[in-house]
Design a protein around this motif. Structure first.
Motif, PDB file in Angstrom:
ATOM      1  N   VAL A  38      -2.091   9.131   1.574  1.00  0.00           N
ATOM      2  CA  VAL A  38      -2.002   7.671   1.808  1.00  0.00           C
ATOM      3  C   VAL A  38      -3.365   6.987   1.632  1.00  0.00           C
ATOM      4  CG1 VAL A  38      -1.287   5.817   3.488  1.00  0.00           C
ATOM      5  CG2 VAL A  38      -0.196   7.940   3.549  1.00  0.00           C
ATOM      6  N   THR A  39      -3.030   5.943   0.625  1.00  0.00           N
ATOM      7  CA  THR A  39      -4.335   5.198   0.209  1.00  0.00           C
ATOM      8  C   THR A  39      -4.040   3.756   0.578  1.00  0.00           C
ATOM      9  OG1 THR A  39      -5.143   6.675  -1.526  1.00  0.00           O
ATOM     10  CG2 THR A  39      -6.045   4.457  -1.343  1.00  0.00           C
ATOM     11  N   VAL A  40      -4.784   3.099   1.302  1.00  0.00           N
ATOM     12  CA  VAL A  40      -5.027   1.721   1.405  1.00  0.00           C
ATOM     13  C   VAL A  40      -5.977   1.115   0.827  1.00  0.00           C
ATOM     14  CG1 VAL A  40      -4.974  -0.040   3.182  1.00  0.00           C
ATOM     15  CG2 VAL A  40      -3.713   1.985   3.811  1.00  0.00           C
ATOM     16  N   ASN A  41      -5.701   0.072  -0.243  1.00  0.00           N
ATOM     17  CA  ASN A  41      -6.577  -0.681  -0.923  1.00  0.00           C
ATOM     18  C   ASN A  41      -6.780  -1.929  -0.521  1.00  0.00           C
ATOM     19  OD1 ASN A  41      -7.303   1.602  -2.642  1.00  0.00           O
ATOM     20  ND2 ASN A  41      -5.454   1.196  -3.766  1.00  0.00           N
ATOM     21  N   GLY A  42      -7.820  -2.963  -0.958  1.00  0.00           N
ATOM     22  CA  GLY A  42      -7.699  -4.216  -0.835  1.00  0.00           C
ATOM     23  C   GLY A  42      -7.819  -4.648   0.722  1.00  0.00           C
ATOM     24  N   ALA A  43      -8.279  -3.788   1.632  1.00  0.00           N
ATOM     25  CA  ALA A  43      -8.448  -4.312   2.990  1.00  0.00           C
ATOM     26  C   ALA A  43      -9.913  -5.293   3.109  1.00  0.00           C
ATOM     27  CB  ALA A  43      -8.517  -3.013   3.964  1.00  0.00           C
ATOM     28  N   ALA A  44      -9.663  -6.102   4.220  1.00  0.00           N
ATOM     29  CA  ALA A  44     -10.760  -6.841   4.648  1.00  0.00           C
ATOM     30  C   ALA A  44     -12.094  -6.124   5.004  1.00  0.00           C
ATOM     31  CB  ALA A  44     -10.242  -7.943   5.473  1.00  0.00           C
ATOM     32  N   SER A  45     -12.160  -5.025   5.521  1.00  0.00           N
ATOM     33  CA  SER A  45     -13.209  -4.222   5.865  1.00  0.00           C
ATOM     34  C   SER A  45     -12.805  -2.660   5.882  1.00  0.00           C
ATOM     35  CB  SER A  45     -13.282  -4.481   7.609  1.00  0.00           C
ATOM     36  OG  SER A  45     -12.403  -3.992   8.331  1.00  0.00           O
ATOM     37  N   LYS A  46     -13.769  -1.908   5.755  1.00  0.00           N
ATOM     38  CA  LYS A  46     -13.893  -0.634   6.049  1.00  0.00           C
ATOM     39  C   LYS A  46     -12.899   0.150   6.895  1.00  0.00           C
ATOM     40  CE  LYS A  46     -14.645   3.504   4.005  1.00  0.00           C
ATOM     41  NZ  LYS A  46     -13.827   4.013   2.651  1.00  0.00           N
ATOM     42  N   VAL A 101       1.234  -0.008   9.117  1.00  0.00           N
ATOM     43  CA  VAL A 101       0.020  -1.088   8.736  1.00  0.00           C
ATOM     44  C   VAL A 101       0.122  -2.281   9.859  1.00  0.00           C
ATOM     45  CG1 VAL A 101      -0.730  -2.595   7.317  1.00  0.00           C
ATOM     46  CG2 VAL A 101       0.371  -0.620   6.284  1.00  0.00           C
ATOM     47  N   GLY A 102       1.387  -2.790  10.319  1.00  0.00           N
ATOM     48  CA  GLY A 102       1.318  -3.736  11.143  1.00  0.00           C
ATOM     49  C   GLY A 102       0.618  -3.406  12.427  1.00  0.00           C
ATOM     50  N   TYR A 103       0.803  -2.284  13.036  1.00  0.00           N
ATOM     51  CA  TYR A 103       0.581  -1.794  14.508  1.00  0.00           C
ATOM     52  C   TYR A 103      -0.768  -1.270  14.292  1.00  0.00           C
ATOM     53  CZ  TYR A 103       2.514   2.788  13.815  1.00  0.00           C
ATOM     54  OH  TYR A 103       2.772   4.292  13.562  1.00  0.00           O
ATOM     55  N   SER A 104      -1.333  -1.059  13.170  1.00  0.00           N
ATOM     56  CA  SER A 104      -2.515  -0.265  13.039  1.00  0.00           C
ATOM     57  C   SER A 104      -3.726  -1.213  13.581  1.00  0.00           C
ATOM     58  CB  SER A 104      -2.885   0.054  11.561  1.00  0.00           C
ATOM     59  OG  SER A 104      -3.249  -1.277  10.749  1.00  0.00           O
ATOM     60  N   GLY A 105      -3.618  -2.497  13.632  1.00  0.00           N
ATOM     61  CA  GLY A 105      -4.784  -3.415  13.822  1.00  0.00           C
ATOM     62  C   GLY A 105      -5.449  -3.956  12.887  1.00  0.00           C
ATOM     63  N   ALA A 106      -5.209  -3.726  11.450  1.00  0.00           N
ATOM     64  CA  ALA A 106      -5.829  -3.923  10.250  1.00  0.00           C
ATOM     65  C   ALA A 106      -5.369  -5.457   9.999  1.00  0.00           C
ATOM     66  CB  ALA A 106      -5.535  -3.133   9.102  1.00  0.00           C
ATOM     67  N   ASP A 118     -10.579  -1.623   8.598  1.00  0.00           N
ATOM     68  CA  ASP A 118      -9.136  -1.720   8.460  1.00  0.00           C
ATOM     69  C   ASP A 118      -8.448  -0.820   7.545  1.00  0.00           C
ATOM     70  OD1 ASP A 118      -9.278  -3.978   9.995  1.00  0.00           O
ATOM     71  OD2 ASP A 118      -9.177  -5.456   8.460  1.00  0.00           O
ATOM     72  N   SER A 119      -9.193  -0.500   6.481  1.00  0.00           N
ATOM     73  CA  SER A 119      -8.583   0.326   5.502  1.00  0.00           C
ATOM     74  C   SER A 119      -8.262   1.769   5.877  1.00  0.00           C
ATOM     75  CB  SER A 119      -9.613   0.348   4.179  1.00  0.00           C
ATOM     76  OG  SER A 119     -10.784   1.006   4.357  1.00  0.00           O
ATOM     77  N   GLU A 120      -9.543   2.307   6.899  1.00  0.00           N
ATOM     78  CA  GLU A 120      -9.395   3.676   7.515  1.00  0.00           C
ATOM     79  C   GLU A 120      -7.988   3.637   8.562  1.00  0.00           C
ATOM     80  OE1 GLU A 120     -13.948   4.909   6.952  1.00  0.00           O
ATOM     81  OE2 GLU A 120     -13.259   4.014   8.899  1.00  0.00           O
ATOM     82  N   GLU A 121      -7.951   2.429   9.332  1.00  0.00           N
ATOM     83  CA  GLU A 121      -7.025   2.434  10.157  1.00  0.00           C
ATOM     84  C   GLU A 121      -5.650   2.436  10.059  1.00  0.00           C
ATOM     85  OE1 GLU A 121      -7.680   2.999  13.713  1.00  0.00           O
ATOM     86  OE2 GLU A 121      -9.737   3.462  13.063  1.00  0.00           O
ATOM     87  N   ALA A 122      -5.406   1.654   8.950  1.00  0.00           N
ATOM     88  CA  ALA A 122      -4.227   1.392   8.293  1.00  0.00           C
ATOM     89  C   ALA A 122      -3.808   2.732   7.739  1.00  0.00           C
ATOM     90  CB  ALA A 122      -4.115   0.340   7.205  1.00  0.00           C
ATOM     91  N   ALA A 123      -4.754   3.571   6.884  1.00  0.00           N
ATOM     92  CA  ALA A 123      -4.022   4.587   6.253  1.00  0.00           C
ATOM     93  C   ALA A 123      -3.913   5.785   7.240  1.00  0.00           C
ATOM     94  CB  ALA A 123      -5.487   5.106   5.250  1.00  0.00           C
TER      95      ALA A 123
END
Length: 397
Positions: A270-278, A312-317, A280-285
């Motif tokens: 799972v790759t999450v791109n375009g996150a507002a912070s590092k 993604v919605g509950y990840s906190g990102a 956020d990208s890690e937590e969503a992935a």
């Protein structure tokens, strides 16, 4: 950088071996006079060997590692610490090194006394058969397996900026109780780079954050997680090329663990791109990879992308559903599921049919673009099958 043969024994001066008896195994790795660094579990319940090794590695010096499978030596009190020290003492005597230069690691069932009457003869056998060969590394990788279905090892070499060639070898075990931060895993890495304790610790932490801390098999975190790197200083000094090679080594070993998840049929990346912070990208992935609903959809080959967006919605990102893209990919096939918040894979659409086809593959990539920034992260996992329940319902019997 290129992949080479030999595992941990690809590094000159490193000796290794492993021996097994039934469900028990012992691995020994010898790299005399090495600079060392380690990362351990963040679980508040620590196995005796973790507590022991945390203390002896503080000075950044190590000559050997002894690791056993079949018993975690955890929640065993003072007796467990005594047993860990005994294992280090035996290895030190046999290899003519100091006990305080021997790290100890264990994996297996929690809450049972270490059967030294079985482990000690295996220590002797491993110490007597140490070698520097691909076969020696393979034996070491096999001896630490528990519910693993295959041994996990890799070696690479890279050219440093000063022109010298450095090698890195690694072995690991782990297939269940894998979750950030790390899981029921042991990983031992050898290298010939010349470095200080501080530099090596920083390099290892960077690599672990990109690899083992991004693996989710079942969401449980072990009490015994240990990653140790030993550097014998026979080559050049750490630079960005070394860091890239170490990152690659750890990521490849992490992928092997995800593919070997207990009862796993499918590998998920799972790759999450375009996150507002590092973060956020890690937590969503990690949220997507760790979702039981995503995992079971994977098992059933169900392209239920709604479970992905929910995770993604509950990840906190930080996210805005109007900007989100979702794609499913396998090999050379890619299908757009959602584009800028618009559903592409609607019912009866060609895109949904393509997604159903992709979900039947053995390896599936889920790519989410939040389109809110420049940060990205990748997590590694697997499906959740009926076999996982069976394996873990019978683990201690």
């Amino acid at each position: 950088m290129k992949i080479i043969d030999g595992g941990i024994c690809a590094v000159d001066g490193v000796l290794a071996s492993g021996s097994r008896k039934g469900k028990y195994g012992v691995t020994i790795i010898l790299s005399k006079g090495s600079t060392a660094a380690a990362v351990f579990t963040s679980n508040k319940v620590l196995a005796a060997p973790v507590t022991f090794t945390k203390e002896i590695i503080k000075n950044g010096e190590l000559s050997a590692i002894v690791a056993n499978s079949g018993n975690a030596n955890c929640f065993t009190g003072e007796e467990g610490m005594k047993d860990a020290k005994e294992m280090a003492k035996i290895v030190a005597e046999m290899l003519n090194i100091k006990p305080e230069d021997v790290a100890v690691a264990s994996t297996g069932i929690i809450g049972r006394k270490m059967p030294l009457e079985i482990i000690n003869p295996l220590i002797n056998e491993s110490a007597e058969t140490l070698g520097n060969s691909p076969e020696s590394s393979f034996a070491a990788a096999e001896a630490i397996m528990t519910t693993d279905t295959f041994s996990k090892e890799i070696a690479v070499q890279t050219t440093l900026n000063n022109g010298s060639i450095v090698k890195i070898g690694g072995i690991t075990k782990g297939s269940g109780m894998i979750a950030p931060n790390m899981g029921t895993m042991l990983c031992f890495i050898t290298t010939d780079v010349k470095t200080s304790k501080e530099e090596l610790t920083e390099a290892l932490k960077k690599a672990v954050d990109k690899s083992f801390n991004m693996v989710v098999v079942d969401g449980d975190e072990s009490t015994n997680d240990t990653v140790i790197i030993m550097a014998n200083g026979k080559s050049g000094e750490i630079d960005e090329n070394f860091q890239k090679a170490l990152d690659f080594t750890c990521i490849e070993l992490a992928k092997m663990m995800a593919k070997d998840g207990e009862g796993a049929n499918k590998y998920m990346e799972v790759t999450v791109n375009g996150a507002a912070s590092k973060k956020d990208s890690e937590e969503a992935a990690k949220a997507i990879t760790g979702s039981s609903l995503v995992k079971t959809a994977l098992f059933g080959a169900d392209p239920n992308w709604g479970r992905v967006i929910a995770a993604v919605g509950y990840s906190g990102a930080k996210m805005d559903e109007k900007t989100v893209d979702i794609r499913f990919k396998s090999n050379d096939e890619t299908v757009e599921i959602v584009k800028k918040g618009i559903i592409i894979a609607t019912e009866e659409s060609e895109e949904l049919k393509a997604a159903e086809k992709i979900m039947k593959k053995d390896e599936i990539k889920i790519i989410v673009d939040l389109n809110l920034g420049k940060y990205s992260a990748t997590a590694f996992g697997c499906d959740l099958s009926c076999d996982y329940v069976k394996i873990n319902s019978e683990y201690s019997t």
